[in-house]
Design an enzyme around this catalytic site. Structure first.
Site, short mmCIF file in Angstrom:
data_model
loop_
_atom_site.label_atom_id
_atom_site.label_comp_id
_atom_site.label_asym_id
_atom_site.label_seq_id
_atom_site.Cartn_x
_atom_site.Cartn_y
_atom_site.Cartn_z
N GLY A 1 0.85 -1.19 0.00
CA GLY A 1 0.00 0.00 0.00
C GLY A 1 0.88 1.23 0.00
CD GLN B 1 3.56 5.88 2.47
OE1 GLN B 1 2.61 5.31 1.95
NE2 GLN B 1 4.57 5.22 3.04
CB CYS C 1 5.66 2.37 7.27
SG CYS C 1 5.13 3.86 6.38
CG LEU C 2 6.84 1.11 1.19
CD1 LEU C 2 6.31 1.37 -0.21
CD2 LEU C 2 7.90 0.02 1.17
CG HIS D 1 -0.21 1.48 7.47
ND1 HIS D 1 0.76 1.08 8.36
CD2 HIS D 1 0.44 2.25 6.55
CE1 HIS D 1 1.93 1.61 8.01
NE2 HIS D 1 1.77 2.31 6.90
CD GLU D 2 -0.84 2.52 2.90
OE1 GLU D 2 -0.29 3.64 2.85
OE2 GLU D 2 -0.19 1.47 3.06
CG HIS E 1 0.83 7.14 5.39
ND1 HIS E 1 2.05 7.51 5.92
CD2 HIS E 1 0.91 5.80 5.20
CE1 HIS E 1 2.83 6.44 6.06
NE2 HIS E 1 2.16 5.38 5.63
CO CO Z 1 3.01 3.50 5.65
#
Ligand code: CO
Length: 202
Positions: A44, A49, A106-107, A148-149, A152
């Protein structure tokens, strides 16, 4: 085009993103976000991000070949009914039920993983990339990734959900030492990294 993924403590990750009002220019961004997410082995990715402070997510958390770590308990019956990959714009959780936990990564906080509690089931209203209003209900990994997304979009990261001690430990370590080099991951403090240093980039 692969985009640069911002990493904590980049201040742009702490901004609140704005609603999408013009759906005419989103196709290229969504394609670039998918390309970036797949290249980074993510499941995701939220627009902030990659530095775009708009309320848009891309998700593909289907089990992938040679990536069985994403298929923790298999897909739930509700997840199977939903076509992925998904572009989710201006999402709103209408209802949620239950609690579940998952070891998240998380990226934007690479190499760190920890257990986060989320709602087990959600009903979501959103717009697709063409501006069509949609609704879905899901549980399983997809429900976790969506939550989670969506965090952000509010400037929240998974590490903010941990205990204050754990959260500060990770934040201070990154601020002081940066992220471990790929060939040095094994040297990191053990309690911050799961065995094998796996990867569930959300
Ligand atoms: Co993340």
């Amino acid at each position: 085009m692969k985009l640069e993924v911002l990493k904590f403590p980049d201040p742009r990750l702490r901004e609140k993103s704005v609603d999408v009002t013009d759906f005419s220019e989103l196709k290229k961004l969504s394609e670039d976000m998918f390309e970036t997410m797949y290249a980074e082995n993510g499941i995701g990715l939220a627009a902030p991000q990659v530095g775009e402070l708009i309320r848009m997510l891309v998700i593909d958390c289907r089990p992938r070949e040679n990536k069985d770590r994403y298929d923790i308990e298999g897909m739930s019956e509700l997840e199977k009914k939903i076509t992925q990959p998904l572009v989710i714009i201006n999402p709103k959780i209408l209802r949620s039920e239950g609690k579940t936990t998952f070891e998240e990564g998380c990226l934007s906080v690479p190499t760190f993983f920890d257990t986060v509690e989320r709602a087990r089931w959600i009903e979501l209203e959103y717009f697709d990339v063409t501006g069509k209003k949609c609704r879905l209900e899901t549980d399983g990994l997809l429900a976790i990734v969506i939550q989670h997304e969506m965090d952000h979009l509010e400037g929240t990261l998974f590490i903010d959900h941990l205990s204050l001690i754990k959260s500060n430990k990770i934040k201070n370590q990154i601020k002081k030492h940066g992220y471990p080099q790929k060939d040095k991951q094994g040297e990191q403090e053990e309690d911050l990294v799961p065995a094998g240093g796996g990867g569930r980039g959300l």
